[in-house]
Design an enzyme around this catalytic site. Sequence first.
Site, PDB file in Angstrom:
ATOM      1  N   ARG A 147      96.041  72.039 104.489  1.00  0.00           N
ATOM      2  CA  ARG A 147      94.958  71.345 103.811  1.00  0.00           C
ATOM      3  C   ARG A 147      94.605  72.010 102.476  1.00  0.00           C
ATOM      4  NH1 ARG A 147      91.324  68.237 106.541  1.00  0.00           N
ATOM      5  NH2 ARG A 147      92.391  68.943 108.417  1.00  0.00           N
ATOM      6  N   LYS A 177     110.537  94.939 105.952  1.00  0.00           N
ATOM      7  CA  LYS A 177     109.932  95.784 106.963  1.00  0.00           C
ATOM      8  C   LYS A 177     108.932  96.731 106.330  1.00  0.00           C
ATOM      9  CE  LYS A 177     113.721  94.986 109.957  1.00  0.00           C
ATOM     10  NZ  LYS A 177     113.976  93.796 109.103  1.00  0.00           N
ATOM     11  N   ARG A 198      96.429  82.951 100.087  1.00  0.00           N
ATOM     12  CA  ARG A 198      95.750  82.887 101.375  1.00  0.00           C
ATOM     13  C   ARG A 198      96.253  84.066 102.193  1.00  0.00           C
ATOM     14  NH1 ARG A 198      92.415  78.710 103.652  1.00  0.00           N
ATOM     15  NH2 ARG A 198      92.405  78.901 105.891  1.00  0.00           N
ATOM     16  N   HIS A 226      86.091  82.448 100.996  1.00  0.00           N
ATOM     17  CA  HIS A 226      86.846  81.242 100.677  1.00  0.00           C
ATOM     18  C   HIS A 226      86.051  80.554  99.562  1.00  0.00           C
ATOM     19  CE1 HIS A 226      89.483  77.947 100.854  1.00  0.00           C
ATOM     20  NE2 HIS A 226      89.140  77.388 101.974  1.00  0.00           N
TER      21      HIS A 226
END
Lengths: 401, 401, 401
Positions: A147, A177, A198, A226
């Site tokens: 979204r 790694k 994000r 956010h």
Amino acid sequence: MAMAASSLFTCSFREGMCSPETKTSYKNLMCNYVNLTRKQLGCYGSMYLRHPRFLHDEESMKLEQPGRDSKRNGILCRAVKTDNPPFTVGKKFELDDVIEAQQFDRDILNAIFEVAQDMEKIKKNSSGSQILKGYLMATLFYEPSTRTRLSFESAMKRLGGEVLTTENAREFSSAAKGETLEDTIRTVEGYSDIIVMRHFESGAAKKAAATAGIPVINAGDGPGQHPTQALLDVYTIEREIGKLDGIKVGLVGDLANGRTVRSLAYLLAKYKDVKIYFVSPEVVNMKDDIKDYLTSMGIEWEESADLIDVANKCDVVYQTRIQRERFGERIDLYEEARGKYIVDRRILEVMPKHAVVMHPLPRLDEITVDVDVDPRAAYFRQAKNGLYIRMALLKLLLLGW
Amino acid sequence: MAMAASSLFTCSFREGMCSPETKTSYKNLMCNYVNLTRKQLGCYGSMYLRHPRFLHDEESMKLEQPGRDSKRNGILCRAVKTDNPPFTVGKKFELDDVIEAQQFDRDILNAIFEVAQDMEKIKKNSSGSQILKGYLMATLFYEPSTRTRLSFESAMKRLGGEVLTTENAREFSSAAKGETLEDTIRTVEGYSDIIVMRHFESGAAKKAAATAGIPVINAGDGPGQHPTQALLDVYTIEREIGKLDGIKVGLVGDLANGRTVRSLAYLLAKYKDVKIYFVSPEVVNMKDDIKDYLTSMGIEWEESADLIDVANKCDVVYQTRIQRERFGERIDLYEEARGKYIVDRRILEVMPKHAVVMHPLPRLDEITVDVDVDPRAAYFRQAKNGLYIRMALLKLLLLGW
Amino acid sequence: MAMAASSLFTCSFREGMCSPETKTSYKNLMCNYVNLTRKQLGCYGSMYLRHPRFLHDEESMKLEQPGRDSKRNGILCRAVKTDNPPFTVGKKFELDDVIEAQQFDRDILNAIFEVAQDMEKIKKNSSGSQILKGYLMATLFYEPSTRTRLSFESAMKRLGGEVLTTENAREFSSAAKGETLEDTIRTVEGYSDIIVMRHFESGAAKKAAATAGIPVINAGDGPGQHPTQALLDVYTIEREIGKLDGIKVGLVGDLANGRTVRSLAYLLAKYKDVKIYFVSPEVVNMKDDIKDYLTSMGIEWEESADLIDVANKCDVVYQTRIQRERFGERIDLYEEARGKYIVDRRILEVMPKHAVVMHPLPRLDEITVDVDVDPRAAYFRQAKNGLYIRMALLKLLLLGW
């Protein structure tokens, strides 16, 4: 002191800045990363100021052209030529990155909202829709969020920009790694002009912004921030109700865990005569830090167990989803909490005609589907506003005001 | 003989070649795949020459236009019209595909590096940045490699081209429970103009190139080749040091398994008076095939256990990561190997002022982070050079010189 | 009655339709979703007619401009300005969505095929290749289908449009632990101009189309429909054989489970004097519903166990893959069925010179690879035709005829 340091970091990887015309070694331009703190530089007010890049005068001269970075007052700006430019371009945006709601004061919010409203009017194939042509945005997602990603990518493409997508950014480090986030950022900034990130860890966006020589937008970092969601929420209230001073907002649902309502409460405190009602099952009440903050800012708030009463008084009923995953084994508690405050047609009946129902989406059944047809159901318009807010931020970070 | 075959394969799926103007059957153009070997055709020197497509003269005439393929000396070329073209266009690139480092000789490397350097100067929104407008690149990745994929996609988009992305190319065949690579390629070439392929099997890229009627670039095939990495490494040395003849290079770390250092050694052998030092834990020493090859080419090399001494003498210290997965259960051996040769500030102290540290990235702690601020830390510039090399190769394969 | 409803739903989220010029509340434009059934509106013949959007006259006036939606006979159309437009633009396409093969009659098929043929002629960088500039297609895939996705994305980009990709659309609802498809569609339509959806449930596309204010194309919904595949199959027969009336088609392989052959049989019934032969292992024979339908339409059909005989008589041999997953534990039955009808060089020997072999791909060994070199092997051309059909549909749905 900053000038003394200038011989150490003359340029970054930003496109077009490391372009010696001759074929000889270009190491003498010294494209390196210096860990001078921003405080040490201290020549600019913004918390998220990027390292200024100091250029030899000669280089600087060449850069004073459309489409290139140029130095203004020691800060690099980018001028852009477009046919018939629909936006004023050149004056630097006050922020270098968008990391947390705390960066925004009332004035900058209003100014961003005006740009967002201009974005609503942009027509396909117009010069306005091509202002970010040639710019590349990297969506660096360490956890999937279709979204949010689609919203940012749509915003970039609506402005003529291009996108590099990665939803499996963890692969960067897993392949190695253990590559650090900083190293990943240094690689990705070589391929793009702005990074939308994000991450699953709180604080990751701030770390990325401190490393990157290009703007970083936080698209959610774990339980942290956010900020673009917070902005679109305030923007939606302003667009729907027509004002922010003097509004009454009911925050409903999971107030303990929802970063959305927490950020919204924080931003609303910047306006006058705001009144906030908290309506939530006891197990997920709003936490004291936000209550204390509101009190310290002179914002009236109260807790209520009566959604009908609150809906009757408010301009905005902001509903949120009760998150099952917070209840662990106690599904009985979850079911009880979840069914307690539902926005349905009974709520609509008592709501003022001018009021709206908002929701950050996705919703389950905390708003019944028969509410959707009511003009006061604003949540899909709210989602669409996310597009305009993100278009505005991309424009401001890449082109300035 | 080639002419005798011409009635059999008149055209491929390449865009714009199968466009009969009438509405009648177009099967008589016979778009088929003929398994004539390239050796049978034998009319062109390149190892990776594509099947020439023979056109009826009438068709051929129509094709002699900008943006279309045209036949030159029996080989199809593509002419492209751009406003104010910044690059000479038309003369065919000597390679049809980029599959392995062995394809490149010294002259072609130099020529590619000149194009890569032009790429560094391309400005956003300039005509140069639109030379691949209308072209589609498919990234066909059978195993994820976000870093490599983003670099190629950025390169394509910086030149105005578009990208079809797939990171789950295995799904092609799994859905079918066994579609061949060849069939997948024949489908994908119908949708795109160039294929960038990453595969888990050595030799897969060569197989794809033999099938495809459009250019294929190998973005790594298992333990096999990763030619664009090799090119960007040599390009970086040339850009950083200013020359390739007469340089001294220390290759450090996992020399047994790193395809990067093996390819680099191979390419360096094409230059004069090069000296190579191998510095590696005993378990991952450089293998004999490369040593023998260097000797046969008259390249001096020696093994050393003293990184300080090597760093003191070299123009380039090329560090690599010790790959844990090569050690299986013997984590003790891994830990020992891994800690043995670290590039840190002590190494910087003995390195000449003009020398550089390189690394293919990602890095763990084989280069300490305090090295990053030194101007001689070239690894992030090296990553960025990958962009320019890939831009150059895309340009050359699609438009020619 | 529709007019009475007009005050309730004045506009949708379609770009450019909700753009009040003033800074005041825009809720009075009432962008809401009203569950009037299409039957209630009943003012237009198409089964997949979208809700007409009624505009105030003033708004309507403003919209009569290139690049905007405009109202014609109560239906919104979109006019688009391009330099030197290669296509007639403006007359609305009869369909609002592409959901199932049943939507298409003979006339509309022919008209679509003409547009598809125009698509074959579009040149890179021509004005024709930019007709969808500024348009955004969202590929909303609830299950991966790289082949279909790439074909649609290539089609969109070949016409200058842009793409928002999601192959993990399930994440939309999983993140929410239960968002409805309808809510997802309402969010995605805010970010894009057309939705291409792949879903695991039969009927999902129809549900999405009923919700969306923008066109929806079904890219396969479970065991249900895959209409663009059916169209490209018929288009390929027309292009390869030059006619559809009077053709003889052999459908071979898994006729019980293959939605491809079922849809093809359905569409062929729209043409005259068609003869269909069914050749399949007994366990996967064509089901009665299709046979009854063909009979009712006056289409001759027969079942045959002799592929040689059928290949000798047919214009088209349409081979399909036997799907192992349909046989469960009975691998013996699968192996028997799978080996029974193979198209190989023996089949080619008896096929007429003008006939073709088709296959929806991917293929395993039901067509041997030595068939590929024969000009009558049409399956890769068939795959490429999928591109042209999808380009045509995107053009028609977004711009009209």
